[in-house]
Write a protein that holds these residues in place. Structure first.
Motif, PDB file in Angstrom:
ATOM      1  N   ALA A  59      67.072  37.276  -9.152  1.00 22.64           N
ATOM      2  CA  ALA A  59      67.075  35.933  -9.736  1.00 22.64           C
ATOM      3  C   ALA A  59      68.474  35.334  -9.691  1.00 22.64           C
ATOM      4  CB  ALA A  59      66.573  35.984 -11.178  1.00 22.64           C
ATOM      5  N   LEU A  60      69.481  36.142  -9.988  1.00 22.57           N
ATOM      6  CA  LEU A  60      70.858  35.655  -9.965  1.00 22.57           C
ATOM      7  C   LEU A  60      71.319  35.338  -8.547  1.00 22.57           C
ATOM      8  CD1 LEU A  60      73.100  35.010 -11.927  1.00 22.57           C
ATOM      9  CD2 LEU A  60      73.936  37.336 -11.654  1.00 22.57           C
ATOM     10  N   VAL A  61      70.946  36.162  -7.589  1.00 23.24           N
ATOM     11  CA  VAL A  61      71.314  35.913  -6.188  1.00 23.24           C
ATOM     12  C   VAL A  61      70.712  34.599  -5.707  1.00 23.24           C
ATOM     13  CG1 VAL A  61      70.930  36.734  -3.822  1.00 23.24           C
ATOM     14  CG2 VAL A  61      71.730  38.310  -5.568  1.00 23.24           C
ATOM     15  N   PHE A  62      69.456  34.354  -6.059  1.00 23.35           N
ATOM     16  CA  PHE A  62      68.819  33.099  -5.646  1.00 23.35           C
ATOM     17  C   PHE A  62      69.380  31.907  -6.408  1.00 23.35           C
ATOM     18  CE2 PHE A  62      65.744  29.759  -6.486  1.00 23.35           C
ATOM     19  CZ  PHE A  62      65.490  29.329  -5.192  1.00 23.35           C
ATOM     20  N   GLY A  63      69.548  32.050  -7.705  1.00 22.08           N
ATOM     21  CA  GLY A  63      69.828  30.890  -8.544  1.00 22.08           C
ATOM     22  C   GLY A  63      71.281  30.519  -8.739  1.00 22.08           C
ATOM     23  N   TRP A  64      72.238  31.337  -8.295  1.00 25.45           N
ATOM     24  CA  TRP A  64      73.630  31.065  -8.635  1.00 25.45           C
ATOM     25  C   TRP A  64      74.137  29.703  -8.190  1.00 25.45           C
ATOM     26  CZ3 TRP A  64      77.766  30.039  -5.595  1.00 25.45           C
ATOM     27  CH2 TRP A  64      77.700  30.395  -4.258  1.00 25.45           C
ATOM     28  N   PRO A  65      73.773  29.157  -7.020  1.00 24.67           N
ATOM     29  CA  PRO A  65      74.302  27.828  -6.693  1.00 24.67           C
ATOM     30  C   PRO A  65      73.790  26.751  -7.658  1.00 24.67           C
ATOM     31  CG  PRO A  65      73.285  28.831  -4.749  1.00 24.67           C
ATOM     32  CD  PRO A  65      72.977  29.697  -5.916  1.00 24.67           C
ATOM     33  N   PHE A  66      72.535  26.841  -8.030  1.00 26.40           N
ATOM     34  CA  PHE A  66      71.961  25.871  -8.963  1.00 26.40           C
ATOM     35  C   PHE A  66      72.576  26.036 -10.349  1.00 26.40           C
ATOM     36  CE2 PHE A  66      68.539  27.146  -5.969  1.00 26.40           C
ATOM     37  CZ  PHE A  66      68.477  25.971  -5.241  1.00 26.40           C
ATOM     38  N   LEU A  67      72.736  27.283 -10.763  1.00 29.94           N
ATOM     39  CA  LEU A  67      73.311  27.554 -12.072  1.00 29.94           C
ATOM     40  C   LEU A  67      74.759  27.104 -12.155  1.00 29.94           C
ATOM     41  CD1 LEU A  67      71.826  31.114 -12.594  1.00 29.94           C
ATOM     42  CD2 LEU A  67      70.983  28.955 -13.515  1.00 29.94           C
ATOM     43  N   LEU A  68      75.504  27.324 -11.091  1.00 31.78           N
ATOM     44  CA  LEU A  68      76.901  26.893 -11.071  1.00 31.78           C
ATOM     45  C   LEU A  68      77.006  25.383 -11.237  1.00 31.78           C
ATOM     46  CD1 LEU A  68      79.868  27.693 -10.712  1.00 31.78           C
ATOM     47  CD2 LEU A  68      79.556  27.404  -8.248  1.00 31.78           C
ATOM     48  N   LEU A  69      76.169  24.654 -10.522  1.00 29.06           N
ATOM     49  CA  LEU A  69      76.165  23.195 -10.644  1.00 29.06           C
ATOM     50  C   LEU A  69      75.790  22.769 -12.067  1.00 29.06           C
ATOM     51  CD1 LEU A  69      76.388  20.413  -9.305  1.00 29.06           C
ATOM     52  CD2 LEU A  69      73.969  20.637  -8.688  1.00 29.06           C
ATOM     53  N   ALA A  70      74.761  23.380 -12.632  1.00 27.47           N
ATOM     54  CA  ALA A  70      74.332  23.028 -13.996  1.00 27.47           C
ATOM     55  C   ALA A  70      75.412  23.365 -15.021  1.00 27.47           C
ATOM     56  CB  ALA A  70      73.035  23.743 -14.332  1.00 27.47           C
ATOM     57  N   ILE A  71      76.071  24.503 -14.854  1.00 25.71           N
ATOM     58  CA  ILE A  71      77.121  24.897 -15.798  1.00 25.71           C
ATOM     59  C   ILE A  71      78.315  23.955 -15.705  1.00 25.71           C
ATOM     60  CG2 ILE A  71      78.831  26.703 -16.283  1.00 25.71           C
ATOM     61  CD1 ILE A  71      76.575  28.722 -15.536  1.00 25.71           C
ATOM     62  N   ILE A  72      78.685  23.562 -14.497  1.00 27.31           N
ATOM     63  CA  ILE A  72      79.801  22.622 -14.332  1.00 27.31           C
ATOM     64  C   ILE A  72      79.474  21.294 -15.017  1.00 27.31           C
ATOM     65  CG2 ILE A  72      81.035  21.215 -12.640  1.00 27.31           C
ATOM     66  CD1 ILE A  72      80.976  23.711 -10.796  1.00 27.31           C
ATOM     67  N   ILE A  73      78.263  20.797 -14.798  1.00 23.50           N
ATOM     68  CA  ILE A  73      77.859  19.536 -15.435  1.00 23.50           C
ATOM     69  C   ILE A  73      77.839  19.690 -16.960  1.00 23.50           C
ATOM     70  CG2 ILE A  73      75.904  17.957 -15.752  1.00 23.50           C
ATOM     71  CD1 ILE A  73      75.294  18.414 -12.744  1.00 23.50           C
ATOM     72  N   ALA A  74      77.276  20.787 -17.446  1.00 23.48           N
ATOM     73  CA  ALA A  74      77.188  20.998 -18.893  1.00 23.48           C
ATOM     74  C   ALA A  74      78.565  21.125 -19.532  1.00 23.48           C
ATOM     75  CB  ALA A  74      76.354  22.238 -19.190  1.00 23.48           C
ATOM     76  N   GLU A  75      79.468  21.829 -18.878  1.00 15.66           N
ATOM     77  CA  GLU A  75      80.819  21.977 -19.426  1.00 15.66           C
ATOM     78  C   GLU A  75      81.577  20.645 -19.374  1.00 15.66           C
ATOM     79  OE1 GLU A  75      82.316  24.603 -20.929  1.00 15.66           O
ATOM     80  OE2 GLU A  75      80.504  25.813 -20.747  1.00 15.66           O
ATOM     81  N   TRP A  76      81.421  19.921 -18.293  1.00 13.90           N
ATOM     82  CA  TRP A  76      82.109  18.641 -18.129  1.00 13.90           C
ATOM     83  C   TRP A  76      81.631  17.615 -19.149  1.00 13.90           C
ATOM     84  CZ3 TRP A  76      79.855  14.466 -14.777  1.00 13.90           C
ATOM     85  CH2 TRP A  76      80.689  13.348 -14.717  1.00 13.90           C
ATOM     86  N   ARG A  77      80.313  17.557 -19.359  1.00 11.27           N
ATOM     87  CA  ARG A  77      79.724  16.576 -20.272  1.00 11.27           C
ATOM     88  C   ARG A  77      79.519  17.123 -21.688  1.00 11.27           C
ATOM     89  NH1 ARG A  77      80.126  11.760 -19.199  1.00 11.27           N
ATOM     90  NH2 ARG A  77      78.247  11.349 -20.362  1.00 11.27           N
ATOM     91  N   ALA A  78      79.921  18.381 -21.917  1.00 13.33           N
ATOM     92  CA  ALA A  78      79.771  19.044 -23.222  1.00 13.33           C
ATOM     93  C   ALA A  78      78.323  18.982 -23.712  1.00 13.33           C
ATOM     94  CB  ALA A  78      80.724  18.458 -24.250  1.00 13.33           C
ATOM     95  N   ILE A  79      77.411  19.338 -22.826  1.00 12.47           N
ATOM     96  CA  ILE A  79      75.983  19.357 -23.177  1.00 12.47           C
ATOM     97  C   ILE A  79      75.702  20.648 -23.929  1.00 12.47           C
ATOM     98  CG2 ILE A  79      73.628  19.339 -22.297  1.00 12.47           C
ATOM     99  CD1 ILE A  79      74.730  17.815 -19.846  1.00 12.47           C
ATOM    100  N   ARG A  80      75.320  20.512 -25.195  1.00 12.99           N
ATOM    101  CA  ARG A  80      75.138  21.679 -26.049  1.00 12.99           C
ATOM    102  C   ARG A  80      73.713  21.842 -26.556  1.00 12.99           C
ATOM    103  NH1 ARG A  80      80.619  22.065 -29.632  1.00 12.99           N
ATOM    104  NH2 ARG A  80      82.030  22.031 -27.863  1.00 12.99           N
TER     105      ARG A  80
END
Length: 154
Positions: A59-80
């Motif tokens: 799951a991590l091998v498949f999902g890491w590009p999507f997760l990285l993008l989501a984490i960057i957006i969440a950290e940038w916009r402080a989505i909690r």
């Protein structure tokens, strides 16, 4: 900054392992393990753990590009909010489900059924909510402290 990166990485790993465990528990139920004799149940538990790790890594091998993008957006916009992470987890799982379906041959066996779709979506939901609990609820770092004494009144 480095501590935040470490907590994000650890949260991603735990979330992937949780997703793997959910997928495996849809194939082997706890009731099946508990109803077996103790020596067989112990072997099944170890096998369940092993399959959970393999599924989580996949799951991590498949999902890491999507997760990285989501984490960057969440950290940038402080989505909690937990809902954001649950939706992202389910969307990544749905993408994995569709990728698995697209890679199927012309055989009679297919992954397209409600049970498999439910397993994938549940795994994504659990992974997303677990990520939120471990790291997502602190996205964007510390918020500025606003004290009633510091806020000017009109």
């Amino acid at each position: 900054m480095l501590g935040r990166l470490f907590s994000v990485i650890i949260a991603c790993l735990w979330s992937a392992l949780a997703a793997g465990l959910v997928i495996v528990l849809f194939a082997t139920t706890p009731a099946e393990i508990l109803s077996a004799p103790s020596d067989v149940a112990r072997d099944k538990m170890w096998r369940l753990l092993e399959l959970s790790i393999f599924s989580g890594v996949q799951a991590l091998v498949f999902g890491w590009p999507f997760l990285l993008l989501a984490i960057i957006i969440a950290e940038w916009r402080a989505i909690r909010t937990w809902l954001f992470y649950a939706i992202v987890g389910m969307a990544v799982s749905l993408a994995g489900f569709m990728a698995h379906y697209a890679s199927e041959g012309a055989s009679d066996y297919t992954i397209v059924n409600n049970y498999a779709l439910t397993a994938y979506l549940t795994a994504g939901f659990v992974a997303g909510v677990l990520y939120w609990a471990l790291a997502g609820r602190l996205a964007g770092g510390r918020r500025p402290v606003t004290s009633p004494e510091l806020v000017s009144r009109p």
